[in-house]
Design an enzyme around this catalytic site. Sequence first.
Site, mmCIF file in Angstrom:
data_model
loop_
_atom_site.group_PDB
_atom_site.id
_atom_site.type_symbol
_atom_site.label_atom_id
_atom_site.label_comp_id
_atom_site.label_asym_id
_atom_site.label_seq_id
_atom_site.Cartn_x
_atom_site.Cartn_y
_atom_site.Cartn_z
ATOM 1 N N ASP A 90 -0.029 60.698 37.797
ATOM 2 C CA ASP A 90 1.079 60.353 37.214
ATOM 3 C C ASP A 90 0.788 59.358 36.072
ATOM 4 O O ASP A 90 0.243 58.419 36.035
ATOM 5 C CB ASP A 90 2.031 59.321 38.188
ATOM 6 C CG ASP A 90 2.081 60.363 39.259
ATOM 7 O OD1 ASP A 90 2.753 61.471 39.286
ATOM 8 O OD2 ASP A 90 2.051 59.795 40.633
ATOM 9 N N ASP B 133 4.079 68.391 41.925
ATOM 10 C CA ASP B 133 4.623 67.195 42.248
ATOM 11 C C ASP B 133 6.276 67.066 41.921
ATOM 12 O O ASP B 133 6.889 66.223 42.490
ATOM 13 C CB ASP B 133 4.022 66.000 41.751
ATOM 14 C CG ASP B 133 4.282 64.526 42.556
ATOM 15 O OD1 ASP B 133 5.001 64.749 43.708
ATOM 16 O OD2 ASP B 133 4.276 63.509 42.238
#
Length: 995
Positions: free
Chosen positions: A52, A174
């Site tokens: 991320d 995700d």
Amino acid sequence: MGWVTLFTILVLILTQIFAVPLKSSNNCGYDSCNLGQPGKLNVHIVAHTHDDVGWLKTVDQYYYGSRREISPKAVQYILDSVIEALVDNPDRRYIYVEMAFFWRWWTEQSEKVRNIVKQLVNESRLEFISGGWCMNDEATTHYNSIIDQHSLGAEFLQETFGECARPKIAWQIDPFGHSREVGSLFAQMGFDGMFLGRADYQDQIHRGFEKKLEMIWKASANLDRQSWLFAGILPYGYGSPFTFCYDSQCSDPPIMDDKNLKDYNVPERVLAFIAEAYALSKIYATNHLIMTMGGDFQDKNAHEKFKNLDKLIHYVNLEQNNGSDINVFYSTPSCYLYALNKAGKTWTTKSDDFFPYAMVPASYWTGYYTSRPALKFYERYANNILQVTRQLNGFAQTNSRETIFVLSEALGLAQHHDAVSGTEKQHVANDYAQRLADGIDRVMDVINNAYERLLPKNNRTASTSQQFLCSYLNISACLPIEGQDHFTLTLWNPTIHPVIVYPRVPVTRQYSIRDPRGNLVVAEYFPIPETIQNLPGRMSSAQNQYLFQVSLPALGFNTYYFEAKAQNTKTDERMEHEKVKTTVNEACVLQNEHLRVEFNSFGELKEIANLDKNLVVSFSEQGFYWYASYTGNKTAPVIPSSGAYIFHPLLPEPAPVSLIRRINCTKTSTVQKASIIFNDWVSEEFNLYNGSSSLEVEWIVGPIPIDDNIGKEIIVRYNTNIKSTKKYYTDANGREVLERIRDYRPTWHHIVDEPISSNYYPINSRIWIKDDDRQFTILTDRSEGGGSMWDGSVEIMIHRRILQDDSLGVGEALNETAYGKGLAITGKHILSVDRPSDSAQFHRIIAQQFYMRPLATFSVPNTTTYTNYSNIYRQTWSALSDSMPMNVHLLTFDQLNPKQYLVRVEHYFELNEDEIYSKAVTIDIQTLFQSIGTISDMIELILTANLPVSDLHRLEWMTNDQQSSKVHVSQQYLSNVTTITLNPMQIRTFQITIA
């Protein structure tokens, strides 16, 4: 099917929710793929990490590994370790996604390491998947920014590694739901497939039983096969199979293969893996299976994972000597997709999207559609500035692309699925905002350099005063102009059509205003509402503002000169205010030549009438409400609270923010407005401008009170007499519109387990309801969530303040504050009433202008009079000599180098949407370059601008009804042809060279 098998499949699906030699790598891409063995169950092992670009830590903290008290993750060491591990064994393969991290790591490497990486890329042992700056969110992002962030990464890969690094697969493992429009964009980027990590639990169960976890996604209702994309739902989200995680942060047992050891476990591990493969084969349709081996920030010690995977592959394949048909090997998503393509199978299709998403019952991830509304708007604002800066840089030919990169990179990060989505920690949200602010500061140099070339007359080298932004105009504040004797306002129109806008300029004294021709502007002078003046943190002393009508040229600017009046007494101010007619707590009607809007004396909206069409929509209620946030239940711990991700109302019916309201109506020659105050933290203002066929609503919400220890989720609701029959319509990422039906899913029989949030969808730019005769449309200024809870009703969530985390990882409550109080936000919606057959012109054209607004910059010129200023400076200019069709939009205008430009143009109407504007349209690209030069060469590229369209060869797929996905590929344009045709919803990208 036996009960044991049925139970095994069900458990596997629910779990998802929560020594064959490699082919010689003489070529990269599909030619390097191991396609397994016919007649065996081929297991493709995909080693990866999911990094991320900000979530619990900032992107910098994640890269370097700082703030270890939050998380020890460190991407720089992941990449170091992975490269070393790949070099150690030529059979190993790895994929990487986030270019924001890889680009940073690459800049720090020696030439020796770079050459090693280039060899790994050329051998397809290191493969870039998606290749965007980040893995973008799909619900709260706009298509313009999605294209930009993928183009940013694609450009880096193309320049650094060449064609072998061009991604062929989208890897959206995700994001919290998936947009049909994003699928369409990926197809236009040249991708052959897309893999998803999340899908609604009901959808997954249904698909697993029917072996439909992989499909052909028909991702556009307009582009036909150009938008078809293979889509597959991964078996473990994006983690490793149960008990087979070999990262240092996992607790699963390693492969212990020394038979002399007490803990020797090869037979048990092999049997467990084979059982897992057989279980997967019950829900996937071919003899090829994909097993992801990775997770969040894994592989800081990649040797640990690869050493165990080497052993696992070896020992599982040895079982073939004992009759096993399991064949396992290192692979990539691209090679897995290629194997599926070569399997000779036909595939089921899908034409809707994957919203909303629920991981378990009664837990819909629909709160993030609205979470952090200030950041959502700031991202839109920053993108607006980026597009204007690119245009100014291109037309003024300032060659400042490196400076613009700072803002491009910040916006690339902001598209991340834990950025604009609002699902990050507060300090990370602050970092995203700071990066955007820093990027905006940098591009102001480009804007000033451009205006230094465009403003002076006769190519003079006159020194121009610095242009500056007033970022707080939304709260009627612009400190640098307060008290100035004179200043200028320059408005750049980034669209290729003339527009009419109504700027509001906050002032501390009275001014005369001159337009570009030197004429005095008729401007309204009235008080700034107290609801604005009393906002926490507002430092301006301005109590009044000017409002006036402006007609801007296409792709150009106008400058307005403000000169302080000699007298500015209380009598003068009173006389100006007396020109404004105001009523208090009385019924009022706002009316111009197109619309009539009626309110009663209690401040209730009663009716909007379209006078041109003789249409009336009546309202039984319009106002603001709040849902109490669910805070969890010990008896049902699996169902999370409302939080940054989840919207879970405690009760199905919201409470009004106030039982009473006050209304003030104001009328001037330019605008008529109804200001409605609900209480000390909610108010709205309806604005009807002269000549406008739509109604603007500006609202202020906050600070949301939490003295009662109850989290609140604020909505605005319109209850009408439209017979909408359960249907409502929302846009996807600012482009195509999808029909929604309350309590219904097109793909499976939906069991209603949460009646409110399960009917919320992303609203990126518009939502509407309609019946046979009337359509009521709402345009939004940022991404928000909403839906229709009963016929004739529309509700949009605009703010959230929640006191408990939803236990999905972020680890803190969504409780935004500013200036020691809850965060207050301002925003705008635009309303329309029209016939359904005529409404497209409004929600397409006005929505596009609403998104790409004119950029206002101010300056304090170094001239003493307007005459002096007008003698030196140009006050109006347009890049266009000819008007452009209304159904065409200039999406990108970016100067690549002194002679080359990147241009994207689009047709932004859908098929059969409008009798006039839904037709194909022809334009001459040379029109955009009249002020620059003659086009000498023009090459059409794919959407990410990293491959000529003529060189694109996508995989062909067959559907169950024997339809082929094959598309006829347009030929490369000849150098002397600049006229192109655009079909509905088509985006075309060109690299253009100027003679």
